[in-house]
Design an enzyme around this catalytic site. Sequence first.
Site, mmCIF file in Angstrom:
data_model
loop_
_atom_site.group_PDB
_atom_site.id
_atom_site.type_symbol
_atom_site.label_atom_id
_atom_site.label_comp_id
_atom_site.label_asym_id
_atom_site.label_seq_id
_atom_site.Cartn_x
_atom_site.Cartn_y
_atom_site.Cartn_z
ATOM 1 C CD GLU A 1 35.480 44.515 35.839
ATOM 2 O OE1 GLU A 1 35.216 43.518 36.517
ATOM 3 O OE2 GLU A 1 34.761 44.918 34.905
ATOM 4 C CG ASP A 2 39.512 44.592 32.531
ATOM 5 O OD1 ASP A 2 39.296 44.100 33.652
ATOM 6 O OD2 ASP A 2 38.845 44.302 31.519
#
Length: 727
Positions: free
Chosen positions: A83-84
């Site tokens: 996600e990051d």
Amino acid sequence: MIKLNKDPLYEALMKDIAHYITKEESINLITEAYNLAKEKHLGQMRRSGEPYITHPVAVTRILTELQAGPNTLVAALLHDTVEDTDLTLENIEKKFSKDISQMVDGVTKLNKLSFQNTSQADNHQKMLLAMARDIRVVLIKIADRLHNMRTLDSMSPEKQVEISRETLDIYAPIAHRLGLFRLKAELEDRSLRYVDPAMYYKVSNLVKAKKEERENSINNVIEYIKDLFEESNLRDFEIKGRIKNIYSIYKKMVNGGRQFEDIYDLLAIRIIVDKVETCYQSLGIIHAHFTPIPKRFKDYIAVPKPNMYQSLHTTVLHSDGTLFEVQIRTHEMDEVAEYGIAAHWAYKENKVYSKEREQFEIAQKLKWYAELLKITEDQDDILGSSEEFVDTVKTDIFTANVYVFTPKGEVIELPAGATPIDFAYRIHTDIGHRMVGAIVNNRIVPIDYQLQTGDVVSIKTNKNSSGPSEDWLKIAKSPHAKHKIKTFLNKDKQEQLIASGKEILDRELSNLKEEIEINDDFVKKNFEKNQLSTVLDLYLEIGKGTISAKSVIAKLVPDDNKDVILKRQLERTTRQLIATSETGVVIEGLTNPQIKLANCCTPIAGDDIIGYITKGSGIVVHRHECPNVLEFDKNRVIKAYWGSNVNRKYATWLKIIGTQRQSLLSDVIFVVNSQGISIAEISAISNAQLESIIHIKVSCTKKDEVDTLITNLHKVPQVYYVEREIR
């Protein structure tokens, strides 16, 4: 083994892991994951100002307290990377395994869920569990939330309250249901600090005010009990004390309206012994030396709670005036009570693990035991009433549900097997009535498509839609949708019955020479005893069959003309009875009706039959024994007969079951052909019970032929079931 330069964060993690994981390959796997997470999160900072890597490491360390397996720890270290950072699931699968990449994917998906609508908190709780088919994903998510709560001070006050409420509504109850009671207590206490700080500090100060005094009291009692047990020659025992967590005390004070001093189980002593007999012996010693409080004794060993929880509970009064709750149980009972389902997640290196085996063991428990385990232990803390407890049991354990989304992200709970029809009616009755199609996950699906948890559903409507049909009742699963469909159909049936009644009466009137008009006054005058007041009321009753058209004519026609009218009616009825439609079926009183033989039970000349007036399909003829007949509106069922000169063939289905063998199908075909019966369709499958199941569609002229065929098929070796099939 992979070596790292001195890294305090890594060393602290490995120290926790070393308590139960020692294999070099497992250590190397975790180290590789740590290196990758540290590399990918390099330069990223948390709101607290700490390097981002501190978060996945903290989450992983929480999971070591549950002795999670190496793959789970690796997934925890990598849970935010997709996600990051630029790391992909494909990268993770290639470097580690598909099992780990699937866990990371599961956590990533859960991170994207929005829980803005707290009124749907219960749906969200169950949806999280349902979506995370791998329960380890939920474990990682709960550990993730716990660390976020531990570092919540860096967030804005508004965000602190929002996250804390979400934690109380969703994550703490999930932790409770899964047996993660220590994690659950910390989630609750930390959340309460932000949601209701005044009460948090009030309860906290009340606990602290006499903390030393209470601890001394507990320690003194424990030492006293130890002496008593040793005097009674009890050796294998363990005694420990606890003070109830802040949130539990808060719930008793706020929801239960109790004063701090009135909470009996504020202080508790737990006695753990080697066997059941010793539990009762210990109870006798306690009651002999302390004053038991009436009505506060519970024997959950002889009669366990529904969640399999077992223990002896008693509340006693110490000589210094302090009340104590005493719990007495065996070591095995304590493991169940303390860790619940979490005890089954404990990783052991001497055991061969696979994802399937691990999940199977957990799923077995989750079906009954994990959902219930501990729900009743603190019932007055978690649930407001016994009714709510029963509802929780019914909803969470005995009902399998699916959780789907509207296009706007609202969660809708439906029964397992639910279809777009159920979804449409749950949104709004008019949406259901005007539904003409459904789109699931951006793909057009049939209306009998079975929805799956996580599906995004959109309903297509048309204001000109004719509304639901009888078939929808067979497709819909939810009582709500079925009720709405039946209500619509009943109204539609009423309109059809009125039209049918008018048609029947008009036909009778057409036989009269003179023109006669029936109006409301005529109905009121002649059918007041039937509680009819309008012509439409009369048509409806004729259509339902409660009033005959002949009785209406009798009131219209003068006495001297009645014999002529009756003679005409008898002649017409006789002609209709001997006439046959192309189906060979006769419907008394109707000329050239639209008749269709039902596909479900495939009637054949000679069967006992009935007719059913359908919407737009004329009269459908069913066998009397067809199960669908039970669901029919009796007002629309009419008599049907086979004509006297039937001369056509009928198709019907047979189902044959026998022991699985290579030549069974050919033997069946031989018997059918030898009787001169044509085969229209045939299929054969095998099942897990090593049975052959044959479905065959044959063409016969009458029921006797089918009966003879069934008798002959029963004679085929290893065939033990032959019946006409109802589809």
